[in-house]
Design a protein around this motif. Structure first.
Motif, PDB file in Angstrom:
ATOM      1  N   LEU A  17       0.816  -1.214   0.000  1.00  0.00           N
ATOM      2  CA  LEU A  17       0.000   0.000   0.000  1.00  0.00           C
ATOM      3  C   LEU A  17       0.848   1.261   0.000  1.00  0.00           C
ATOM      4  O   LEU A  17       0.464   2.283  -0.557  1.00  0.00           O
ATOM      5  CB  LEU A  17      -0.944  -0.005   1.202  1.00  0.00           C
ATOM      6  CG  LEU A  17      -2.106  -0.993   1.106  1.00  0.00           C
ATOM      7  CD1 LEU A  17      -2.834  -1.113   2.436  1.00  0.00           C
ATOM      8  CD2 LEU A  17      -3.068  -0.591  -0.006  1.00  0.00           C
ATOM      9  N   LEU A  25      -9.574   0.470  -1.650  1.00  0.00           N
ATOM     10  CA  LEU A  25      -9.658  -0.106  -0.310  1.00  0.00           C
ATOM     11  C   LEU A  25     -11.087  -0.025   0.215  1.00  0.00           C
ATOM     12  O   LEU A  25     -11.831   0.895  -0.124  1.00  0.00           O
ATOM     13  CB  LEU A  25      -8.721   0.626   0.652  1.00  0.00           C
ATOM     14  CG  LEU A  25      -7.222   0.533   0.354  1.00  0.00           C
ATOM     15  CD1 LEU A  25      -6.445   1.440   1.297  1.00  0.00           C
ATOM     16  CD2 LEU A  25      -6.745  -0.902   0.460  1.00  0.00           C
ATOM     17  N   ASP A  83      -9.012  -5.624  -1.501  1.00  0.00           N
ATOM     18  CA  ASP A  83      -9.402  -4.310  -0.986  1.00  0.00           C
ATOM     19  C   ASP A  83      -9.719  -4.302   0.504  1.00  0.00           C
ATOM     20  O   ASP A  83     -10.023  -3.264   1.070  1.00  0.00           O
ATOM     21  CB  ASP A  83     -10.576  -3.737  -1.791  1.00  0.00           C
ATOM     22  CG  ASP A  83     -11.874  -4.504  -1.599  1.00  0.00           C
ATOM     23  OD1 ASP A  83     -11.844  -5.639  -1.066  1.00  0.00           O
ATOM     24  OD2 ASP A  83     -12.930  -3.978  -1.993  1.00  0.00           O
TER      25      ASP A  83
END
Length: 198
Positions: A17, A25, A83
């Motif tokens: 990330l 997300l 996600d």
């Protein structure tokens, strides 16, 4: 039969990330009892599909045509991430023993050291993409409890998502990538279902 070598590399979720901040997300907020979403601003969206009503044939076509599309775009690696913080392998999938392609997909993940605890990203080389995509699509189309997995190139020019129906969404992040994608799609057997500019 699994290959003797693999080009699938695991990436810690936080590191993934940090390096690839455009990944969509989803997070459940207990205080508001609602899900919160992040999706980056995109230039254009298109939905693509392959023409087949047979599950096995459509899986192979999807894997081969997406591999071909990435080669047309000169992307040698894709990064894939869920996600949510949920892992790649669910208890639901592990408990099923009635569908051989799913069992084979789980074997493929185990071969690549992806277990029920791993929730990070995967970097997949173009040389392993076809085999990976066949197992990946089987896994995600058989288990609705998994996160939504998105994929992108290492320069974050696009975000892709394969729906359980076999249709694929690709969001481009800029005009240059969109023009390249439109040309590349014409070199594949993908059928454009929808295109929308933001």
């Amino acid at each position: 039969m699994l290959s003797q070598t693999t080009m699938v590399t695991k990436i810690n979720r936080d590191n993934c990330l940090k390096e690839f901040s455009n990944f969509p997300l989803r997070h459940y907020d207990e205080a508001t009892d609602e899900e919160e979403y992040f999706y980056p601003a995109v230039f254009a969206t298109q939905w693509l599909k392959v023409a087949s009503n047979d599950k096995i044939e459509s899986t192979e076509l999807l894997a081969s045509e997406l591999t071909k599309l990435m080669k047309q775009l000169c992307y040698s690696k894709l990064i894939i991430l869920g996600d949510t913080e949920q892992s790649w392998v669910s208890k639901l999938s592990l408990e099923r023993n009635d569908y051989e392609p799913l069992i084979e997909a789980l074997r493929y993940l185990a071969y690549n050291n992806i277990d029920t605890y791993f929730n990070g990203g995967l970097q997949v080389s173009d040389t392993d993409l076809y085999e990976f995509l066949k197992h990946f699509y089987c896994l995600t189309s058989c288990d609705a409890s998994l996160p939504y997995f998105h994929f992108m190139d290492i320069d974050q020019n696009f975000i892709g998502f394969i729906h359980y129906s076999g249709e694929m969404r690709i969001d481009t992040m800029n005009k240059g990538t969109q023009l390249l994608l439109e040309r590349a799609i014409k070199q594949t057997r993908f059928i454009k279902v929808l295109q929308r500019a933001k």
